[in-house]
Design a protein around this motif. Structure first.
Motif, PDB file in Angstrom:
ATOM      1  N   ARG A  12       1.165  -1.321   0.057  1.00 29.58           N
ATOM      2  CA  ARG A  12      -0.466   0.330  -0.145  1.00 29.58           C
ATOM      3  C   ARG A  12       0.769   1.389   0.088  1.00 29.58           C
ATOM      4  N   LEU A  13       1.840   1.320   0.006  1.00 26.44           N
ATOM      5  CA  LEU A  13       2.457   2.239   1.359  1.00 26.44           C
ATOM      6  C   LEU A  13       3.784   2.708  -0.387  1.00 26.44           C
ATOM      7  N   HIS A  14       4.087   1.201  -1.056  1.00 27.23           N
ATOM      8  CA  HIS A  14       4.870   1.870  -2.392  1.00 27.23           C
ATOM      9  C   HIS A  14       3.466   2.105  -3.472  1.00 27.23           C
ATOM     10  N   THR A  15       1.906   2.117  -3.523  1.00 26.33           N
ATOM     11  CA  THR A  15       1.030   2.412  -4.382  1.00 26.33           C
ATOM     12  C   THR A  15       1.490   4.238  -3.967  1.00 26.33           C
ATOM     13  N   ASP A  16       1.223   4.243  -2.591  1.00 25.13           N
ATOM     14  CA  ASP A  16       0.727   5.965  -2.423  1.00 25.13           C
ATOM     15  C   ASP A  16       1.927   6.872  -2.535  1.00 25.13           C
ATOM     16  N   LEU A  17       2.987   6.383  -2.521  1.00 22.87           N
ATOM     17  CA  LEU A  17       3.974   7.681  -2.193  1.00 22.87           C
ATOM     18  C   LEU A  17       4.386   7.600  -3.589  1.00 22.87           C
ATOM     19  N   GLU A  18       4.967   8.949  -4.205  1.00 20.56           N
ATOM     20  CA  GLU A  18       4.472   9.143  -5.475  1.00 20.56           C
ATOM     21  C   GLU A  18       5.901   8.613  -5.954  1.00 20.56           C
ATOM     22  N   LYS A  19       7.286   8.652  -5.962  1.00 21.22           N
ATOM     23  CA  LYS A  19       8.416   7.304  -6.328  1.00 21.22           C
ATOM     24  C   LYS A  19       7.520   5.886  -5.959  1.00 21.22           C
ATOM     25  N   GLY A  20       6.504   5.355  -5.080  1.00 20.14           N
ATOM     26  CA  GLY A  20       6.842   4.205  -4.624  1.00 20.14           C
ATOM     27  C   GLY A  20       8.039   3.951  -3.163  1.00 20.14           C
ATOM     28  N   PRO A  21       8.469   2.499  -3.528  1.00 24.21           N
ATOM     29  CA  PRO A  21      10.022   2.402  -3.203  1.00 24.21           C
ATOM     30  C   PRO A  21      10.969   3.162  -2.688  1.00 24.21           C
ATOM     31  N   LEU A  22      10.835   3.708  -3.796  1.00 30.27           N
ATOM     32  CA  LEU A  22      11.975   4.282  -3.965  1.00 30.27           C
ATOM     33  C   LEU A  22      11.900   5.775  -2.961  1.00 30.27           C
ATOM     34  N   ASN A  23      10.818   6.268  -2.477  1.00 35.33           N
ATOM     35  CA  ASN A  23      10.424   7.229  -1.169  1.00 35.33           C
ATOM     36  C   ASN A  23      10.420   6.755   0.005  1.00 35.33           C
ATOM     37  N   VAL A  24      10.908   5.466  -0.096  1.00 37.52           N
ATOM     38  CA  VAL A  24      11.578   4.290   0.869  1.00 37.52           C
ATOM     39  C   VAL A  24      12.488   4.273   1.662  1.00 37.52           C
ATOM     40  N   ASP A  25      12.954   4.947   2.562  1.00 37.97           N
ATOM     41  CA  ASP A  25      14.664   4.861   2.638  1.00 37.97           C
ATOM     42  C   ASP A  25      14.964   3.452   3.073  1.00 37.97           C
ATOM     43  N   SER A  26      14.694   2.938   4.631  1.00 40.61           N
ATOM     44  CA  SER A  26      14.790   2.300   5.077  1.00 40.61           C
ATOM     45  C   SER A  26      13.511   1.355   6.248  1.00 40.61           C
ATOM     46  N   VAL A  27      13.381   0.045   6.357  1.00 41.51           N
ATOM     47  CA  VAL A  27      11.970  -0.675   7.319  1.00 41.51           C
ATOM     48  C   VAL A  27      12.190  -0.894   8.197  1.00 41.51           C
ATOM     49  N   TYR A  28      12.460  -1.279   9.481  1.00 40.78           N
ATOM     50  CA  TYR A  28      12.662  -1.977  10.153  1.00 40.78           C
ATOM     51  C   TYR A  28      11.677  -2.588  11.425  1.00 40.78           C
ATOM     52  N   VAL A  29      11.504  -3.977  11.462  1.00 45.62           N
ATOM     53  CA  VAL A  29      10.490  -4.423  12.588  1.00 45.62           C
ATOM     54  C   VAL A  29      11.288  -5.058  14.037  1.00 45.62           C
ATOM     55  N   LYS A  30      10.069  -4.926  15.039  1.00 46.04           N
ATOM     56  CA  LYS A  30      10.542  -4.843  15.991  1.00 46.04           C
ATOM     57  C   LYS A  30       9.942  -5.287  18.060  1.00 46.04           C
ATOM     58  N   THR A  31      10.218  -6.188  18.599  1.00 49.99           N
ATOM     59  CA  THR A  31       9.175  -5.843  19.494  1.00 49.99           C
ATOM     60  C   THR A  31       8.642  -5.167  20.007  1.00 49.99           C
ATOM     61  N   THR A  32       8.168  -4.748  21.084  1.00 47.01           N
ATOM     62  CA  THR A  32       8.099  -3.476  22.456  1.00 47.01           C
ATOM     63  C   THR A  32       9.394  -3.270  23.299  1.00 47.01           C
ATOM     64  N   MET A  33       9.514  -3.950  23.349  1.00 52.99           N
ATOM     65  CA  MET A  33      11.712  -3.963  24.114  1.00 52.99           C
ATOM     66  C   MET A  33      12.702  -4.627  22.904  1.00 52.99           C
ATOM     67  N   GLY A  34      12.961  -5.351  22.652  1.00 57.13           N
ATOM     68  CA  GLY A  34      13.545  -5.494  21.640  1.00 57.13           C
ATOM     69  C   GLY A  34      14.656  -4.800  20.777  1.00 57.13           C
ATOM     70  N   PRO A  35      15.231  -5.947  19.878  1.00 56.72           N
ATOM     71  CA  PRO A  35      16.123  -4.851  19.344  1.00 56.72           C
ATOM     72  C   PRO A  35      15.426  -5.006  17.853  1.00 56.72           C
ATOM     73  N   SER A  36      16.022  -4.140  16.690  1.00 50.83           N
ATOM     74  CA  SER A  36      15.514  -3.713  15.855  1.00 50.83           C
ATOM     75  C   SER A  36      15.413  -4.342  14.486  1.00 50.83           C
ATOM     76  N   VAL A  37      15.497  -5.148  13.490  1.00 52.66           N
ATOM     77  CA  VAL A  37      15.761  -6.147  12.907  1.00 52.66           C
ATOM     78  C   VAL A  37      15.047  -5.262  11.669  1.00 52.66           C
ATOM     79  N   GLU A  38      16.013  -4.819  10.168  1.00 51.86           N
ATOM     80  CA  GLU A  38      16.270  -4.861   9.640  1.00 51.86           C
ATOM     81  C   GLU A  38      15.323  -5.526   8.502  1.00 51.86           C
ATOM     82  N   VAL A  39      14.140  -4.849   8.007  1.00 52.44           N
ATOM     83  CA  VAL A  39      13.049  -5.355   6.687  1.00 52.44           C
ATOM     84  C   VAL A  39      13.448  -4.955   5.666  1.00 52.44           C
ATOM     85  N   ALA A  40      13.287  -4.061   5.018  1.00 51.16           N
ATOM     86  CA  ALA A  40      13.758  -3.580   3.354  1.00 51.16           C
ATOM     87  C   ALA A  40      15.174  -2.207   3.735  1.00 51.16           C
TER      88      ALA A  40
END
Length: 212
Positions: free
Chosen positions: A184-212
């Motif tokens: 959905r994000l890639h569809t909405d953004l003007e340049k799609g995935p190019l407007n996404v710098d990075s994406v991380y997933v984490k649990t509330t208290m856990g470390p961040s892990v890069e997704v993209a």
């Protein structure tokens, strides 16, 4: 179906999360780039239904009367009528408390004008104005859909967060939720995935892990 890289990132985030004495949520952090977020038209503001659910309780308040109100009582956390709405309009603190503890509001379309008059200054700035319920809509279906919905909202910040699940959900289910959000994000953004710098997933208290 989410790709393997997303599922692997989620698995690592779940595995690396230390044991806690409470049920942690799983969150996604999204960093944007090359967007002028001072221009409201470039900001992300989406409601997204997660295919695997949020894994958490979502508080939903319905403004309705008559038959719709009766049906809503079976599924919503709270049902308020016109008199309740007027009372909230006279009590700013109560209105702010309700807005703060409620994830989503739904209202019969016929009540939207009064909601704007009584609660617009409280709900509007918080992005909590109700979803209008049209006469043909089934309030039970709408509430159940909203229970699996998250808000994707950047405001004027290039980094923002959203909930994608809970630690006791499977990595596959959480990855499916993330996949829907990123598409959905890639569809909405003007340049799609190019407007996404990075994406991380984490649990509330856990470390961040890069997704993209």
């Amino acid at each position: 179906m989410a790709d393997n890289e997303i599922e692997e990132a989620v698995s690592r985030a779940l595995e690396d999360s230390p044991e806690r004495n409470f049920r942690e949520t799983v969150d996604l952090a999204i960093n944007l780039r090359d967007l002028d977020l001072n221009d409201p038209s470039n900001r992300v503001d989406e409601s997204i239904v997660l295919p695997s659910g949020t894994g958490q309780d979502t508080k939903i308040v319905v403004f309705a009367e008559g038959e719709t109100a009766l049906r809503a009582e079976d599924v919503a956390d709270e049902v308020l009528d016109g008199d309740d709405l007027e009372d909230l309009g006279d009590d700013d603190d109560a209105a702010k408390d309700l807005a703060g503890e409620t994830d989503f509001f739904i209202a019969e379309a016929s009540m939207m004008q009064d909601i704007g008059r009584y609660l617009g200054t409280v709900l509007g700035p918080r992005g909590k104005m109700p979803e209008p319920l049209q006469p043909d809509d089934d309030v039970v279906e709408v509430v159940n859909r909203m229970k699996n919905t998250v808000q994707l909202r950047s405001g004027d910040r290039r980094t923002f967060h959203t909930r994608v699940g809970a630690e006791d959900m499977t990595a596959d289910d959480i990855a499916s939720n993330i996949d829907v959000i990123l598409r959905r994000l890639h569809t909405d953004l003007e340049k799609g995935p190019l407007n996404v710098d990075s994406v991380y997933v984490k649990t509330t208290m856990g470390p961040s892990v890069e997704v993209a």
